[in-house]
Design a protein around this motif. Structure first.
Motif, PDB file in Angstrom:
ATOM      1  N   TYR A   1      32.383 -29.200  40.261  1.00 17.22           N
ATOM      2  CA  TYR A   1      33.218 -29.813  39.228  1.00 17.22           C
ATOM      3  C   TYR A   1      34.445 -28.939  38.976  1.00 17.22           C
ATOM      4  N   HIS A   2      35.585 -29.576  38.801  1.00 23.07           N
ATOM      5  CA  HIS A   2      36.839 -28.876  38.504  1.00 23.07           C
ATOM      6  C   HIS A   2      37.035 -28.841  36.986  1.00 23.07           C
ATOM      7  N   HIS A   3      37.258 -27.666  36.473  1.00 16.20           N
ATOM      8  CA  HIS A   3      37.382 -27.473  35.023  1.00 16.20           C
ATOM      9  C   HIS A   3      38.858 -27.269  34.669  1.00 16.20           C
ATOM     10  N   PHE A   4      39.295 -27.960  33.607  1.00 15.16           N
ATOM     11  CA  PHE A   4      40.688 -27.909  33.181  1.00 15.16           C
ATOM     12  C   PHE A   4      40.742 -27.687  31.666  1.00 15.16           C
ATOM     13  N   ARG A   5      41.969 -27.428  31.210  1.00 10.48           N
ATOM     14  CA  ARG A   5      42.194 -27.209  29.779  1.00 10.48           C
ATOM     15  C   ARG A   5      43.644 -27.564  29.459  1.00 10.48           C
ATOM     16  N   TYR A   6      43.839 -28.208  28.301  1.00 12.39           N
ATOM     17  CA  TYR A   6      45.196 -28.500  27.845  1.00 12.39           C
ATOM     18  C   TYR A   6      45.837 -27.234  27.300  1.00 12.39           C
ATOM     19  N   VAL A   7      47.161 -27.166  27.455  1.00 14.35           N
ATOM     20  CA  VAL A   7      47.934 -26.006  27.007  1.00 14.35           C
ATOM     21  C   VAL A   7      49.101 -26.514  26.169  1.00 14.35           C
ATOM     22  N   HIS A   8      49.313 -25.881  25.025  1.00 10.55           N
ATOM     23  CA  HIS A   8      50.422 -26.236  24.142  1.00 10.55           C
ATOM     24  C   HIS A   8      51.620 -25.341  24.429  1.00 10.55           C
ATOM     25  N   SER A   9      52.796 -25.923  24.320  1.00  9.88           N
ATOM     26  CA  SER A   9      54.009 -25.121  24.436  1.00  9.88           C
ATOM     27  C   SER A   9      54.279 -24.411  23.112  1.00  9.88           C
ATOM     28  N   SER A  10      55.235 -23.513  23.127  1.00 11.65           N
ATOM     29  CA  SER A  10      55.558 -22.771  21.901  1.00 11.65           C
ATOM     30  C   SER A  10      56.106 -23.697  20.824  1.00 11.65           C
ATOM     31  N   SER A  11      56.904 -24.667  21.227  1.00 12.57           N
ATOM     32  CA  SER A  11      57.439 -25.625  20.245  1.00 12.57           C
ATOM     33  C   SER A  11      56.316 -26.471  19.652  1.00 12.57           C
ATOM     34  N   TYR A  12      55.327 -26.831  20.469  1.00 15.65           N
ATOM     35  CA  TYR A  12      54.202 -27.619  19.958  1.00 15.65           C
ATOM     36  C   TYR A  12      53.378 -26.802  18.963  1.00 15.65           C
ATOM     37  N   ASP A  13      53.188 -25.525  19.235  1.00 12.10           N
ATOM     38  CA  ASP A  13      52.450 -24.675  18.291  1.00 12.10           C
ATOM     39  C   ASP A  13      53.175 -24.578  16.948  1.00 12.10           C
ATOM     40  N   GLN A  14      54.479 -24.525  16.997  1.00 13.92           N
ATOM     41  CA  GLN A  14      55.244 -24.468  15.745  1.00 13.92           C
ATOM     42  C   GLN A  14      55.086 -25.768  14.950  1.00 13.92           C
ATOM     43  N   VAL A  15      55.114 -26.908  15.648  1.00 14.24           N
ATOM     44  CA  VAL A  15      54.906 -28.194  14.977  1.00 14.24           C
ATOM     45  C   VAL A  15      53.488 -28.289  14.439  1.00 14.24           C
ATOM     46  N   GLN A  16      52.536 -27.705  15.159  1.00 10.32           N
ATOM     47  CA  GLN A  16      51.148 -27.741  14.711  1.00 10.32           C
ATOM     48  C   GLN A  16      50.978 -26.984  13.389  1.00 10.32           C
ATOM     49  N   ARG A  17      51.666 -25.877  13.252  1.00 14.41           N
ATOM     50  CA  ARG A  17      51.601 -25.129  11.990  1.00 14.41           C
ATOM     51  C   ARG A  17      52.212 -25.932  10.847  1.00 14.41           C
ATOM     52  N   THR A  18      53.273 -26.657  11.141  1.00 16.76           N
ATOM     53  CA  THR A  18      53.868 -27.522  10.117  1.00 16.76           C
ATOM     54  C   THR A  18      52.898 -28.627   9.709  1.00 16.76           C
ATOM     55  N   PHE A  19      52.195 -29.166  10.683  1.00 15.85           N
ATOM     56  CA  PHE A  19      51.215 -30.213  10.373  1.00 15.85           C
ATOM     57  C   PHE A  19      50.074 -29.674   9.513  1.00 15.85           C
TER      58      PHE A  19
END
Length: 629
Positions: free
Chosen positions: A235-253
């Motif tokens: 099985y191939h294992h993967f993971r989503y990765v957030h960009s720096s701009s997305y992390d900043q928006v996540q903190r705002t959320f």
């Protein structure tokens, strides 16, 4: 030039060539060297072996025939020579055939030899006798490797059909293409009205398999990506990765969510239209206020963003890619897929919902969303009976699925439907598989408390059911296991509608009467099934408390406007448990009421209209101040 004239010219050319050929033959016959220069046939070179044999046989023939000058002897010698040459020609023809056969066999052997070598190199038997001398000692290990290899190459029951993921195909099959086209035209007209006043610039939307993106959706901003982690156990294992701009928006959320600021979350989507948590939150809000189509669009945008971020090697349709939910960035995919599955079910697209459920199960075999407890329902509604039996035998390579209450009853229904569809083929399978009556009796013996809850939920109002429920075996609603009671509640809430079919009600009633008759003769069977049930669900705690019964319900939850400020609270606050009406996993409080002392009464009044503001009983003081003014 006409055809007749062309034929005449061709005949004249042929006559001239024949005359020229005859003249050349006469000149050669008149030449003195014609007897010493025999004509050479180039095809005789192919039969060198036959020529050699004839040359070896010629002296013997000459010695036998040339004895004197007697003409009779010469004639006999000529006959023997002719016979010898004729037999030699026959032998040469046979040898030619043999040579052709041997040549073909040698060519095929030459072709097969490299294939055998390739297969030997690809063989899993590393210590085979072809490559290493001596006896082999690792036959069990190689057999295990081969079994694993065959298992990996075999098609999985969780493979997803991409054509069935599109609900429009299923709607065309159910209602016809004309009805679907007219509905699409009406939706396009409404969407064009939404675009009026906004930006009119067109852009290319990527084609995806999970959802069909709309033309008025914003361009994908690329704020998400996916990385490859490892390959383990095939099985191939993967993971989503957030960009720096997305992390900043996540903190705002997170900041807006902490104060229940819906306007702040809506403003995030204005500048970052594919922020996942904001889309999911707004989808829940639209669902509670009754705007179901806007809720569906928000979930579809989330799935579109998640699919646009897929890794090139990520192919979830083949059931060989894993996204573990233990990674925080992978959680939005599971929540959006589960919500999308429920939306498809409400539209009547049960086959599409089944494919999404299979995708959920294949992404994480730990099943964090409880897709295992609704896949049987979707398979039955989509009439995929053969697949359901295959899945129950293939999943995790054991037959333990029938111990769950949903599978014990659904497999009996599945076998009953197959018997109704193909009675001739079912006669052949009776020797290997149990019939529907036996499976239904096993389900009732293993989970008898399901019957009483089904009678109440369906509901079944016949007098026969009240007589059946009077028996001691079917009287209780509790099993003594918190996990099993929770799973039974989920099954009844999810699949009760199937039991409204009269044929299934008859099967259930007849099987229940047979169980009562069996228990009157001997009570040992009930004790044996109780031991099986206790061993299968031995935990004292509820292992499935993270699964809410309301998540498996067809009813759409709504909240009155005065309670909308609490809709972003953990759903477990709103899910009372069945036993005692207590709240599962209560949280501490909620938003504290705001203080209104020393504040303008009108300002407090207008602020209280906001759904996320809570003043508690202080509004009584505000109303009194306004009356005084």
């Amino acid at each position: 030039m006409s055809v007749r004239l062309l034929k005449k010219v061709l005949k004249e050319q042929e006559l001239q060539q024949q005359q020229h050929h005859d003249e050349s033959e006469e000149e050669e016959s008149e030449s003195p060297d014609s007897g010493t220069r025999p004509a050479i046939n180039p095809f005789d070179l192919l039969n060198d072996d036959d020529v050699d044999q004839l040359q070896e046989d010629e002296p013997e023939i000459d010695s036998e025939t040339v004895v004197g000058n007697n003409p009779k002897q010469e004639l006999s010698g000529m006959k023997s020579m002719a016979d010898a040459t004729s037999t030699s020609n026959q032998k040469s023809k046979k040898k030619k055939k043999k040579k052709c056969k041997t040549g073909l066999s040698s060519v095929t052997n030459k072709v097969e030899e490299p294939l055998d070598d390739m297969l030997d190199t690809l063989s899993l038997d590393v210590n085979s006798s072809r490559h290493q001398p001596g006896p082999t000692k690792t036959k069990p290990e190689t057999s295990k490797l081969r079994a694993e290899f065959v298992k990996q190459c075999a098609p999985s029951a969780l493979q997803v059909d991409p054509k069935c993921l599109n609900p429009e195909n299923e709607l065309r099959r159910i209602f016809g293409s004309k009805v679907v086209k007219s509905f699409e035209k009406s939706n396009q007209a409404s969407s064009s009205r939404q675009v009026i006043g906004g930006r009119r610039g067109t852009h290319y939307t990527r084609k995806t398999i999970l959802v069909s993106p709309s033309e008025h959706w914003p361009r994908w901003d690329g704020s998400l990506s996916m990385e490859f982690l490892e390959t383990k156990d095939g099985y191939h294992h993967f993971r989503y990765v957030h960009s720096s701009s997305y992390d900043q928006v996540q903190r705002t959320f997170e900041a807006a969510k902490a104060i229940h600021d819906l306007n702040g979350i809506a403003s995030i989507l204005l500048y970052h239209p594919y922020h996942l948590d904001s889309l999911v939150t707004m989808a829940d809000y639209f669902k509670f206020v009754g705007e179901h189509q806007m809720s569906v669009d928000s979930i579809a945008k989330s799935l579109y963003a998640l699919e646009c971020a897929w890794h090139p090697r990520f192919s979830p349709l083949q059931a060989n890619c894993h996204l573990k939910i233990c990674h925080e960035t992978n959680k939005p995919l599971f929540t959006t897929l589960f919500t999308h599955m429920k939306n498809l079910d409400r539209r009547g697209c049960h086959r599409s919902a089944l494919e999404v459920c299979k995708l959920l199960l294949s992404l994480d075999l730990d099943d964090p969303m409880g897709a295992m407890f609704c896949v049987d329902y979707f398979a039955l509604r989509a009439e995929e009976y053969a697949w359901l039996e295959w899945f129950s035998e293939d999943y995790k390579s054991d037959n333990s699925l029938w111990l769950f209450p949903n599978f014990s009853y659904s497999l009996a229904i599945c076998r009953f439907c197959l018997e109704q569809e193909e009675p001739s083929k079912d006669a052949d399978t009776c020797a290997t598989k149990s019939n529907s009556a036996d499976l239904m009796k096993q389900a009732l013996m293993l989970h008898p408390s399901v019957l009483k809850k089904l009678v109440t939920k369906v509901p079944l109002k016949d007098q026969a059911w009240t007589n059946i429920l009077k028996h001691v075996f079917f009287r209780s609603e509790k099993t003594g296991s918190a996990s099993l009671d929770h799973l039974i509640n989920i099954y009844v809430e999810r699949s009760y509608i199937i039991w409204r079919l009269p044929d299934l009600q008859k099967l259930l009633r007849v099987s229940a009467l047979q169980v009562i008759e069996t228990l009157e003769h001997s009570t040992s069977d009930a004790k044996d099934w109780a031991c099986v049930r206790k061993e299968a669900f031995s935990s004292e705690n509820n292992e499935y408390s993270h699964l809410l019964v309301s998540d498996f319900s067809d009813t759409v939850p709504t909240l009155p406007p005065e309670n909308l400020q609490n809709f972003m609270v953990d759903p477990r606050m709103r899910e009372p448990e069945r036993n005692g009406g207590q709240i599962a996993n209560p949280l501490d409080g909620g938003p504290a009421p705001r203080d209104v002392a020393n504040r303008n009464a009108l300002a407090v009044l207008f602020e209280s209209m906001l759904p996320w503001v809570n003043y508690g009983d202080s509004l009584v003081w505000v109303s009194k101040q306004i009356d005084a003014v």
